[in-house]
Motif scaffolding. Structure first.
Motif, PDB file in Angstrom:
ATOM      1  N   ALA A 180       7.895  -0.157  10.387  1.00 44.23           N
ATOM      2  CA  ALA A 180       7.301   0.154   9.085  1.00 44.23           C
ATOM      3  C   ALA A 180       7.471  -1.060   8.182  1.00 44.23           C
ATOM      4  N   MET A 181       6.413  -1.405   7.428  1.00 46.72           N
ATOM      5  CA  MET A 181       6.444  -2.585   6.559  1.00 46.72           C
ATOM      6  C   MET A 181       5.755  -2.282   5.238  1.00 46.72           C
ATOM      7  N   ASP A 182       6.154  -3.061   4.227  1.00 41.40           N
ATOM      8  CA  ASP A 182       5.536  -2.907   2.913  1.00 41.40           C
ATOM      9  C   ASP A 182       5.729  -4.215   2.143  1.00 41.40           C
ATOM     10  N   PHE A 183       4.677  -5.019   2.047  1.00 39.11           N
ATOM     11  CA  PHE A 183       4.764  -6.295   1.335  1.00 39.11           C
ATOM     12  C   PHE A 183       4.866  -6.087  -0.173  1.00 39.11           C
ATOM     13  N   ALA A 184       4.315  -4.970  -0.674  1.00 39.76           N
ATOM     14  CA  ALA A 184       4.290  -4.739  -2.119  1.00 39.76           C
ATOM     15  C   ALA A 184       5.624  -4.231  -2.649  1.00 39.76           C
ATOM     16  N   ARG A 185       6.447  -3.633  -1.786  1.00 38.22           N
ATOM     17  CA  ARG A 185       7.681  -3.022  -2.262  1.00 38.22           C
ATOM     18  C   ARG A 185       8.891  -3.502  -1.460  1.00 38.22           C
ATOM     19  N   ASN A 186       8.807  -4.718  -0.931  1.00 37.68           N
ATOM     20  CA  ASN A 186       9.957  -5.233  -0.203  1.00 37.68           C
ATOM     21  C   ASN A 186      11.082  -5.571  -1.172  1.00 37.68           C
ATOM     22  N   VAL A 187      12.304  -5.527  -0.673  1.00 36.27           N
ATOM     23  CA  VAL A 187      13.492  -5.732  -1.499  1.00 36.27           C
ATOM     24  C   VAL A 187      13.624  -7.211  -1.846  1.00 36.27           C
ATOM     25  N   ASP A 188      14.058  -7.500  -3.091  1.00 36.31           N
ATOM     26  CA  ASP A 188      14.145  -8.879  -3.561  1.00 36.31           C
ATOM     27  C   ASP A 188      15.017  -9.753  -2.665  1.00 36.31           C
TER      28      ASP A 188
ATOM     29  N   PHE B 107      12.167  -2.535   2.697  1.00 37.94           N
ATOM     30  CA  PHE B 107      11.419  -2.153   1.504  1.00 37.94           C
ATOM     31  C   PHE B 107      12.003  -0.874   0.905  1.00 37.94           C
ATOM     32  N   VAL B 108      11.510  -0.511  -0.256  1.00 35.93           N
ATOM     33  CA  VAL B 108      11.961   0.715  -0.918  1.00 35.93           C
ATOM     34  C   VAL B 108      10.789   1.691  -0.994  1.00 35.93           C
ATOM     35  N   THR B 109      11.111   2.966  -0.960  1.00 33.95           N
ATOM     36  CA  THR B 109      10.115   4.020  -1.130  1.00 33.95           C
ATOM     37  C   THR B 109      10.712   5.131  -1.968  1.00 33.95           C
ATOM     38  N   ASP B 110       9.899   5.689  -2.839  1.00 29.00           N
ATOM     39  CA  ASP B 110      10.335   6.823  -3.665  1.00 29.00           C
ATOM     40  C   ASP B 110       9.617   8.105  -3.261  1.00 29.00           C
TER      41      ASP B 110
END
Length: 241
Positions: A19-27, A36-39
């Motif tokens: 699973a990947m997420d370029f928009a919400r990856n951790v700093d 990454f983070v997900t809410d």
């Protein structure tokens, strides 16, 4: 594990995919979209409490998908709209098979015999590093704790049946406004009563839900009705319909 998950209606993504997420990856991992983070936390209070809903979970692992729409199967944590599942480091060819909320990260199953199971695509999300990680605040400069610890604690309590367990007792039935009968006839209006309690924080407390169903069957015919909460007395609550 793949075959076991499939028995519960859960399909693990292909080997090598994450699973990947370029928009919400951790700093701290800005060049690694697999962290990454997900809410997107299931708001149902039976699974997690209010202290978890609204928080963000740090995740690194595989994606899963649900093979069925069974009421016994519930996603607990899913990806955000920008989340997808693919091979890390490779350019996406076409559209990913799993994207957005279709990327299930944690799922729960409760069988008809009340046995429970939780499937997670990540072990890292339960690590000290992820539980102690600070995330940028939404409307302030102060960092906030990740929801990993609270989320992990609540789903573990659910899986071990330390919360959201119901028991019913003191069943009664009778003609509306009348007395209990041993035989009912067609078009009789019948009342049904039961005391239902919920196990919470180590004790049994009155169950306050309004979505309890009762099914009455006579031979091949049956009626299923939703009961309503009507009374509360000491450690029990009444359900009538």
């Amino acid at each position: 594990m793949v075959d076991l998950a499939a028995e519960f209606g859960i399909e693990l993504d292909a080997r090598g995919r994450m699973a990947m997420d370029f928009a919400r990856n951790v700093d701290l991992h800005e060049h690694d979209p697999t962290v990454f983070v997900t809410d997107q936390i299931n708001p149902e209070p039976a699974f997690v409490g209010e202290q978890v809903t609204g928080g963000s979970v740090v995740y690194q692992g595989i994606g899963m998908s649900l093979l069925s729409t069974s009421d016994l199967l519930s996603p607990l944590l899913t990806g955000s709209p920008t989340t997808y599942s693919y091979f890390p480091g490779e350019e996406v060819q076409g559209s990913p098979i799993l994207a957005g909320k279709e990327v299930v990260l944690v799922a729960a199953v409760q069988a008809r015999n009340n046995a429970r199971a939780v499937f997670s695509g990540s072990m890292k999300m339960f690590s000290d590093d992820f539980m102690d990680m600070l995330l940028p605040g939404t409307n302030s400069e102060e960092d906030v704790d990740s929801a990993n610890q609270a989320f992990g604690r609540e789903i573990m309590k659910w899986a071990l049946q330390e919360k959201s367990v119901l028991k019913a007792s003191n069943f009664e039935h009778r003609i509306v406004g009348g007395e209990k009968q041993s035989i009912y006839r067609i078009k009789d209006e019948v009342e049904f009563f039961a005391h239902i309690e919920e196990y919470s924080d180590g004790e049994w407390v009155p169950f306050q839900g309004n979505d309890v169903q009762v099914r009455v069957a006579i031979k091949q015919h049956g009626v299923r009705c939703t009961r309503r909460h009507c009374i509360e007395a000491q450690s029990t609550s009444g359900i009538v319909g």
